[in-house]
Motif scaffolding. Structure first.
Motif, PDB file in Angstrom:
ATOM      1  N   LEU A 150       0.817  -1.212   0.000  1.00 54.50           N
ATOM      2  CA  LEU A 150       0.000   0.000   0.000  1.00 54.50           C
ATOM      3  C   LEU A 150       0.854   1.267   0.000  1.00 54.50           C
ATOM      4  N   PHE A 151       2.051   1.150   0.608  1.00 53.79           N
ATOM      5  CA  PHE A 151       2.894   2.336   0.751  1.00 53.79           C
ATOM      6  C   PHE A 151       4.345   1.892   0.810  1.00 53.79           C
ATOM      7  N   HIS A 152       5.195   2.611   0.080  1.00 52.11           N
ATOM      8  CA  HIS A 152       6.615   2.265  -0.026  1.00 52.11           C
ATOM      9  C   HIS A 152       7.445   3.405   0.550  1.00 52.11           C
ATOM     10  N   VAL A 153       8.271   3.120   1.546  1.00 52.16           N
ATOM     11  CA  VAL A 153       9.160   4.108   2.150  1.00 52.16           C
ATOM     12  C   VAL A 153      10.603   3.711   1.835  1.00 52.16           C
ATOM     13  N   TYR A 154      11.398   4.669   1.432  1.00 55.04           N
ATOM     14  CA  TYR A 154      12.786   4.387   1.082  1.00 55.04           C
ATOM     15  C   TYR A 154      13.658   5.599   1.382  1.00 55.04           C
ATOM     16  N   GLY A 155      14.970   5.365   1.399  1.00 55.73           N
ATOM     17  CA  GLY A 155      15.957   6.423   1.587  1.00 55.73           C
ATOM     18  C   GLY A 155      16.768   6.607   0.327  1.00 55.73           C
ATOM     19  N   HIS A 156      18.089   6.713   0.496  1.00 56.91           N
ATOM     20  CA  HIS A 156      19.063   6.688  -0.606  1.00 56.91           C
ATOM     21  C   HIS A 156      19.121   7.979  -1.422  1.00 56.91           C
ATOM     22  N   VAL A 157      17.984   8.604  -1.675  1.00 56.82           N
ATOM     23  CA  VAL A 157      17.929   9.795  -2.527  1.00 56.82           C
ATOM     24  C   VAL A 157      17.762  11.031  -1.640  1.00 56.82           C
ATOM     25  N   PRO A 158      18.833  11.827  -1.434  1.00 58.62           N
ATOM     26  CA  PRO A 158      18.724  12.977  -0.534  1.00 58.62           C
ATOM     27  C   PRO A 158      17.702  14.003  -1.031  1.00 58.62           C
ATOM     28  N   GLN A 159      16.846  14.429  -0.124  1.00 59.99           N
ATOM     29  CA  GLN A 159      15.831  15.438  -0.447  1.00 59.99           C
ATOM     30  C   GLN A 159      16.388  16.814  -0.098  1.00 59.99           C
ATOM     31  N   ARG A 160      16.681  17.613  -1.097  1.00 57.82           N
ATOM     32  CA  ARG A 160      17.313  18.909  -0.856  1.00 57.82           C
ATOM     33  C   ARG A 160      16.398  19.892  -0.146  1.00 57.82           C
ATOM     34  N   SER A 161      15.112  19.593  -0.107  1.00 55.55           N
ATOM     35  CA  SER A 161      14.175  20.404   0.669  1.00 55.55           C
ATOM     36  C   SER A 161      14.337  20.175   2.168  1.00 55.55           C
ATOM     37  N   LEU A 162      15.072  19.106   2.543  1.00 55.58           N
ATOM     38  CA  LEU A 162      15.305  18.708   3.936  1.00 55.58           C
ATOM     39  C   LEU A 162      14.049  18.185   4.626  1.00 55.58           C
ATOM     40  N   VAL A 163      13.013  17.875   3.863  1.00 59.70           N
ATOM     41  CA  VAL A 163      11.814  17.227   4.409  1.00 59.70           C
ATOM     42  C   VAL A 163      11.482  16.036   3.527  1.00 59.70           C
ATOM     43  N   PRO A 164      10.870  14.988   4.077  1.00 53.92           N
ATOM     44  CA  PRO A 164      10.508  13.838   3.258  1.00 53.92           C
ATOM     45  C   PRO A 164       9.560  14.225   2.122  1.00 53.92           C
ATOM     46  N   ALA A 165       9.770  13.598   0.975  1.00 51.74           N
ATOM     47  CA  ALA A 165       8.872  13.784  -0.167  1.00 51.74           C
ATOM     48  C   ALA A 165       7.816  12.692  -0.105  1.00 51.74           C
ATOM     49  N   VAL A 166       6.591  13.077   0.205  1.00 55.66           N
ATOM     50  CA  VAL A 166       5.515  12.116   0.459  1.00 55.66           C
ATOM     51  C   VAL A 166       4.437  12.252  -0.606  1.00 55.66           C
ATOM     52  N   THR A 167       4.092  11.124  -1.236  1.00 58.03           N
ATOM     53  CA  THR A 167       2.979  11.067  -2.178  1.00 58.03           C
ATOM     54  C   THR A 167       1.933  10.111  -1.619  1.00 58.03           C
ATOM     55  N   ARG A 168       0.926   9.821  -2.416  1.00 63.65           N
ATOM     56  CA  ARG A 168      -0.127   8.894  -1.953  1.00 63.65           C
ATOM     57  C   ARG A 168       0.398   7.475  -1.798  1.00 63.65           C
ATOM     58  N   ALA A 169       1.451   7.143  -2.530  1.00 59.93           N
ATOM     59  CA  ALA A 169       1.911   5.758  -2.560  1.00 59.93           C
ATOM     60  C   ALA A 169       3.308   5.541  -1.994  1.00 59.93           C
ATOM     61  N   ALA A 172      10.031   9.368   0.234  1.00 55.13           N
ATOM     62  CA  ALA A 172      11.491   9.379   0.210  1.00 55.13           C
ATOM     63  C   ALA A 172      11.954  10.132   1.451  1.00 55.13           C
ATOM     64  N   ILE A 173      12.660   9.432   2.361  1.00 55.70           N
ATOM     65  CA  ILE A 173      12.908  10.020   3.678  1.00 55.70           C
ATOM     66  C   ILE A 173      14.386  10.272   3.988  1.00 55.70           C
ATOM     67  N   ASP A 174      15.260  10.207   2.992  1.00 56.90           N
ATOM     68  CA  ASP A 174      16.648  10.638   3.208  1.00 56.90           C
ATOM     69  C   ASP A 174      16.658  12.161   3.149  1.00 56.90           C
ATOM     70  N   THR A 175      16.799  12.805   4.293  1.00 52.60           N
ATOM     71  CA  THR A 175      16.754  14.277   4.338  1.00 52.60           C
ATOM     72  C   THR A 175      18.128  14.872   4.642  1.00 52.60           C
ATOM     73  N   GLY A 176      19.162  14.186   4.155  1.00 55.21           N
ATOM     74  CA  GLY A 176      20.487  14.782   4.102  1.00 55.21           C
ATOM     75  C   GLY A 176      21.307  14.731   5.368  1.00 55.21           C
ATOM     76  N   CYS A 177      20.978  13.850   6.289  1.00 61.70           N
ATOM     77  CA  CYS A 177      21.773  13.737   7.509  1.00 61.70           C
ATOM     78  C   CYS A 177      23.230  13.445   7.157  1.00 61.70           C
ATOM     79  N   ALA A 178      24.130  14.325   7.582  1.00 69.87           N
ATOM     80  CA  ALA A 178      25.578  14.201   7.371  1.00 69.87           C
ATOM     81  C   ALA A 178      26.003  14.291   5.911  1.00 69.87           C
ATOM     82  N   THR A 179      25.065  14.604   5.012  1.00 69.36           N
ATOM     83  CA  THR A 179      25.430  14.707   3.600  1.00 69.36           C
ATOM     84  C   THR A 179      25.089  16.061   2.987  1.00 69.36           C
ATOM     85  N   LEU A 180      24.050  16.723   3.467  1.00 71.57           N
ATOM     86  CA  LEU A 180      23.664  18.035   2.952  1.00 71.57           C
ATOM     87  C   LEU A 180      23.907  19.100   4.027  1.00 71.57           C
ATOM     88  N   THR A 181      24.166  20.320   3.601  1.00 69.51           N
ATOM     89  CA  THR A 181      24.285  21.431   4.544  1.00 69.51           C
ATOM     90  C   THR A 181      22.977  21.564   5.326  1.00 69.51           C
TER      91      THR A 181
END
Length: 207
Positions: A150-169, A172-181
């Motif tokens: 029903l729902f897929h959660v994953y990391g790996h792809v840093p979100q430059r907005s620094l917040v998870p990118a959430v859709t209906r399905a 993406a929850i990699d929010t740049g810990c130790a990798t983005l300013t």
């Protein structure tokens, strides 16, 4: 009864962020799933793995998915894949175990990594699937599963907005810990999709 599950994004060697986030969410959710990439980039990979070793003994509360950086670390320790490990940020991980690097750094690293850390790396799972929730490390790491997703959660792809990118399905929850300013470490709740975040020092941030 459906468990309330918290899914934690890529840690990348930041023990302070992981400690701070766990302090906020460990008592809040029935089960915690981590998406992987526990090592590299940040300075405290050894401390991160130790935190996870201390919790991995309770599989009813924690599930640990393997990230590509974790698999590269394991390959480095077991099959001499040092060059690839260094190319993806492994030097920071090595320094967390070996403060004074010598010529044969791989020998030093193998001697310095505790057996419990090696066992943890070997025990990491490819995915987590329960009550319609699928957790993988990367978006394409979708295994064949028996029950519907029903729902897929994953990391790996840093979100430059620094917040998870959430859709209906998916989320993406990699929010740049130790990798983005000003990167953050995020925990997404299932099924509520509530987000809890901390900064690189482990202090709560309102998303």
């Amino acid at each position: 009864m459906t468990r309330v599950i918290g899914v934690i994004g890529d840690v990348h060697g930041n023990a302070a962020a992981l400690t701070g986030l766990l302090a906020l969410v460990e008592a809040r959710y029935d089960h915690l799933v981590l998406v992987g990439d526990y090592v590299n980039r940040g300075k405290d990979s050894a401390a991160v793995l130790q935190l996870l070793v201390e919790r991995a003994g309770d599989p009813g509360r924690f599930s640990l998915v393997a990230g590509n950086h974790d698999l590269a670390f394991l390959a480095c320790l077991e099959s001499d894949a040092l060059q690839h490990f260094l190319m993806i940020g492994g030097a920071a991980t090595i320094r967390s175990y070996v403060p004074a690097v010598e010529a044969d750094v791989l020998r030093q690293l193998r001697a310095a990594v505790p057996p419990s850390h090696l066992r943890l790396l070997r025990s990491l799972r490819s995915h987590f699937h329960e009550d319609g929730l699928l957790v993988t490390h990367a978006p394409r790491d979708v295994p064949p599963v028996q029950a519907p997703v029903l729902f897929h959660v994953y990391g790996h792809v840093p979100q430059r907005s620094l917040v998870p990118a959430v859709t209906r399905a998916a989320a993406a929850i990699d929010t740049g810990c130790a990798t983005l300013t000003d990167g953050r470490l995020s925990c997404l709740a299932w099924p509520s999709l509530e987000v809890t975040q901390v900064d690189d020092a482990g202090r709560e941030v309102r998303p």
